[in-house]
Enzyme design. Sequence first.
Site, PDB file in Angstrom:
ATOM      1  N   LYS A 184       0.929  -1.246  -0.192  1.00 17.17           N
ATOM      2  CA  LYS A 184      -0.079   0.068  -0.104  1.00 17.17           C
ATOM      3  C   LYS A 184       0.980   1.366   0.100  1.00 17.17           C
ATOM      4  O   LYS A 184       1.398   1.801   1.156  1.00 17.17           O
ATOM      5  CB  LYS A 184      -0.874   0.036   1.435  1.00 17.17           C
ATOM      6  CG  LYS A 184      -2.079   0.609   1.187  1.00 17.17           C
ATOM      7  CD  LYS A 184      -2.217   1.994   0.670  1.00 17.17           C
ATOM      8  CE  LYS A 184      -1.810   3.071   2.116  1.00 17.17           C
ATOM      9  NZ  LYS A 184      -1.420   4.192   1.613  1.00 17.17           N
ATOM     10  N   GLU A 260       9.562   1.437  10.621  1.00 16.15           N
ATOM     11  CA  GLU A 260      10.686   2.666  10.230  1.00 16.15           C
ATOM     12  C   GLU A 260      10.179   3.782  10.396  1.00 16.15           C
ATOM     13  O   GLU A 260       9.295   4.250   9.605  1.00 16.15           O
ATOM     14  CB  GLU A 260      11.319   2.272   9.040  1.00 16.15           C
ATOM     15  CG  GLU A 260      12.112   1.022   8.613  1.00 16.15           C
ATOM     16  CD  GLU A 260      13.300   1.022   9.456  1.00 16.15           C
ATOM     17  OE1 GLU A 260      13.957   1.975   9.832  1.00 16.15           O
ATOM     18  OE2 GLU A 260      14.199   0.106   9.234  1.00 16.15           O
ATOM     19  N   CYS A 294      14.463  10.789   6.185  1.00  9.06           N
ATOM     20  CA  CYS A 294      14.235  10.654   7.449  1.00  9.06           C
ATOM     21  C   CYS A 294      15.531  10.635   8.524  1.00  9.06           C
ATOM     22  O   CYS A 294      15.255  11.039   9.785  1.00  9.06           O
ATOM     23  CB  CYS A 294      13.338   9.323   7.840  1.00  9.06           C
ATOM     24  SG  CYS A 294      14.451   7.872   6.999  1.00  9.06           S
ATOM     25  N   GLU A 393       9.844  16.409  14.080  1.00 14.54           N
ATOM     26  CA  GLU A 393      10.523  16.343  12.691  1.00 14.54           C
ATOM     27  C   GLU A 393       9.775  17.309  11.833  1.00 14.54           C
ATOM     28  O   GLU A 393       8.524  17.392  11.634  1.00 14.54           O
ATOM     29  CB  GLU A 393      10.372  14.905  12.390  1.00 14.54           C
ATOM     30  CG  GLU A 393      10.673  14.615  11.162  1.00 14.54           C
ATOM     31  CD  GLU A 393      10.408  13.215  10.773  1.00 14.54           C
ATOM     32  OE1 GLU A 393       9.504  12.718  10.516  1.00 14.54           O
ATOM     33  OE2 GLU A 393      11.473  12.495  10.132  1.00 14.54           O
TER      34      GLU A 393
HETATM   35  P1  NAD Z   1       2.778   8.889   7.080  1.00 16.87           P
HETATM   36  O1  NAD Z   1       3.209   8.283   8.373  1.00 16.87           O
HETATM   37  O2  NAD Z   1       1.728  10.057   6.928  1.00 16.87           O
HETATM   38  O3  NAD Z   1       2.395   7.555   5.821  1.00 16.87           O
HETATM   39  C1  NAD Z   1       3.081   6.709   5.704  1.00 16.87           C
HETATM   40  C2  NAD Z   1       2.067   5.994   4.920  1.00 16.87           C
HETATM   41  O4  NAD Z   1       1.234   5.388   5.932  1.00 16.87           O
HETATM   42  C3  NAD Z   1       1.154   5.989   3.681  1.00 16.87           C
HETATM   43  O5  NAD Z   1       1.297   5.111   2.629  1.00 16.87           O
HETATM   44  C4  NAD Z   1      -0.036   6.429   4.338  1.00 16.87           C
HETATM   45  O6  NAD Z   1      -1.358   6.351   3.614  1.00 16.87           O
HETATM   46  C5  NAD Z   1      -0.340   5.183   5.594  1.00 16.87           C
HETATM   47  N1  NAD Z   1      -1.170   5.619   6.325  1.00 16.87           N
HETATM   48  C6  NAD Z   1      -1.670   6.849   7.131  1.00 16.87           C
HETATM   49  N2  NAD Z   1      -2.346   6.409   8.108  1.00 16.87           N
HETATM   50  C7  NAD Z   1      -2.352   4.981   8.154  1.00 16.87           C
HETATM   51  C8  NAD Z   1      -2.803   4.351   9.320  1.00 16.87           C
HETATM   52  N3  NAD Z   1      -3.638   5.015  10.518  1.00 16.87           N
HETATM   53  N4  NAD Z   1      -2.765   3.116   9.260  1.00 16.87           N
HETATM   54  C9  NAD Z   1      -1.996   2.556   8.370  1.00 16.87           C
HETATM   55  N5  NAD Z   1      -1.348   3.156   7.220  1.00 16.87           N
HETATM   56  C10 NAD Z   1      -1.821   4.581   7.405  1.00 16.87           C
HETATM   57  O7  NAD Z   1       4.111   9.272   6.401  1.00 16.87           O
HETATM   58  P2  NAD Z   1       4.286  10.276   5.159  1.00 16.87           P
HETATM   59  O8  NAD Z   1       4.073  11.641   5.585  1.00 16.87           O
HETATM   60  O9  NAD Z   1       4.093   9.718   3.878  1.00 16.87           O
HETATM   61  O10 NAD Z   1       6.359  10.108   5.022  1.00 16.87           O
HETATM   62  C11 NAD Z   1       7.084  11.028   6.105  1.00 16.87           C
HETATM   63  C12 NAD Z   1       7.422  10.208   7.283  1.00 16.87           C
HETATM   64  O11 NAD Z   1       8.088   9.031   6.757  1.00 16.87           O
HETATM   65  C13 NAD Z   1       8.488  11.177   8.072  1.00 16.87           C
HETATM   66  O12 NAD Z   1       8.049  11.085   9.316  1.00 16.87           O
HETATM   67  C14 NAD Z   1       9.783  10.487   7.729  1.00 16.87           C
HETATM   68  O13 NAD Z   1      10.606  10.542   8.845  1.00 16.87           O
HETATM   69  C15 NAD Z   1       9.168   8.799   7.800  1.00 16.87           C
HETATM   70  N6  NAD Z   1      10.296   8.055   7.096  1.00 16.87           N
HETATM   71  C16 NAD Z   1      10.994   7.054   7.727  1.00 16.87           C
HETATM   72  C17 NAD Z   1      12.007   6.220   7.097  1.00 16.87           C
HETATM   73  C18 NAD Z   1      12.721   5.516   8.030  1.00 16.87           C
HETATM   74  O14 NAD Z   1      13.325   4.668   7.258  1.00 16.87           O
HETATM   75  N7  NAD Z   1      12.772   5.589   9.305  1.00 16.87           N
HETATM   76  C19 NAD Z   1      12.302   6.732   5.707  1.00 16.87           C
HETATM   77  C20 NAD Z   1      11.292   7.531   5.058  1.00 16.87           C
HETATM   78  C21 NAD Z   1      10.398   8.178   5.589  1.00 16.87           C
END
Ligand code: NAD
Length: 489
Positions: A184, A260, A294, A393
């Site tokens: 997803k 992650e 991240c 962040e």
């Molecule tokens: P997000 O948490 O808003 O969304 C990530 C994914 O989760 C999307 O596909 C979204 O549709 C889905 N999602 C949203 N709500 C959900 C729920 N309740 N249950 C299940 N899935 C759900 O993150 P984003 O804005 O897309 O990405 C940015 C974030 O990702 C930043 O916080 C960044 O630090 C983190 N990130 C972490 C890493 C790592 O490896 N640690 C790598 C890249 C990004």
Amino acid sequence: MNGLVPSAGTSLLIGGKLVPGRAGVFATVNPATEEVLGHAANASPDDLAAATIAARTAFDETEWSRDHEFRAHCIRQLRDAMRAHVEELREITVAEVGAPVMLTSGPQLEGPISDLDFAADLAETYGWTTDLGAATQMGIASRRVIRREAVGVVGAITPWNFPHQINLAKLGPALAAGNTVVLKPAPDTPWVAAVLGRLITEHTDIPAGVVNIVTSDNHHIGAALVEDPRVDMVTFTGSTRTGRSVMVGAAGNLKRTFLELGGKSAAIVLDDADIAAAVSYTAFSVAVHAGQGCALTTRLLVPRAAYADAVAAAAKTMTGMRAGDPTDAGTICGPLISEAQRDRVERYIDIARAEGGHVVAGGGRPEGRDRGYFIEPTVIANVPNTATVAQEEIFGPVLVVIPHDGDTDAVRIANESPYGLSGSVWGADPERVDRVVARVRTGTLSVNGGLWYHADAPFGGYKQSGIGREMGVAGFEEYLETKLVATPA
Ligand code: NAD
């Protein structure tokens, strides 16, 4: 665009077939121009259920999880297909993600494609069984063998910032380990995943149902995937806030979760370091891909005596790195992914000002760019580590510079964070650097500019930056169960 994309972009991959979404379509937008690029298939809850059933059936009723060589072959086919279509993928990545084209020859595209080799090789070479030999308990002598087996159906949920890297860093090891997957992807980057679905169906022998891809603009589809009892494990990359909901959703059926999450990493500059080099490297890195990484070191900790010079040097570097057109080969800092993300970054800059911070570079939208979600690379000084912009962040090109009073104080400040994803240490004395490295509570650290990212190197977070490790053998083993079998000796 070259016309290839919309045909792939409007399909889900379910049970080996490219199908339309029962919730219709949703728009995907170019963040550099604000133009609608086209549409993506919108999965309904029924589509998600069909994808999950297809993954369950492929896991339970085929030899996929036991045929290690076949899986290696399929993963290499996927690598080859992506390489053969790399220019199409590059075009999509730049247009949909807003990724500077320069980064597509590395971590935004070509790097992750090559990393599939590591997963394919592991499928062939991993030691799937370990013979513990015989032992006697209560008079019964038994030979014990440990078998490592796939967990089952994996729900993979990914963000938009490095979508190929994150999609493949989950798919590669999950498939190599013998699992089936429902992916997803983020609503902001559906085409990156949709094209993957097309390549899988058209150019690989990956059996029907082994990989399913459900693009959606509805976060509830992610939540439903997490809660589905037919899913054995969730691998999630995204924000810490969503990670928390994933853990809660998975708790209903005590599903394994691999998370992650976010970061607010610190670059620690010791007083014997080449301070100018450390500062310009750190400032540069925070502007790459508009700070949407991240693991970026968004807190720069410098010796108090060098503070004013360091702030000026960081401001100079950031001012020189203009936010620009991602299709331009010289651009390193492109747009933010969306208007919502730009609003968020601007809100944080306002908060920094309200809390007494000095915005010494950037702080606004670049002149002459009235389209696209651009923000100037920004440096904030004169805030303590307890300030909002030092604790939360931001996910934009915003660097906070904080003074420290020696090594112990620098470690204290670095660790004074809910996160523990990455960081760096800069210093001339290896033993002194090593003492600092040992005390910083993060999953990866760079010393004097060393690069920790590689297919064989585990990556992940301490504290609220996550649970588990991606990449490397550790990342592969996240997708394995352990079965102990005892037979009379
Ligand atoms: P997000 O948490 O808003 O969304 C990530 C994914 O989760 C999307 O596909 C979204 O549709 C889905 N999602 C949203 N709500 C959900 C729920 N309740 N249950 C299940 N899935 C759900 O993150 P984003 O804005 O897309 O990405 C940015 C974030 O990702 C930043 O916080 C960044 O630090 C983190 N990130 C972490 C890493 C790592 O490896 N640690 C790598 C890249 C990004």
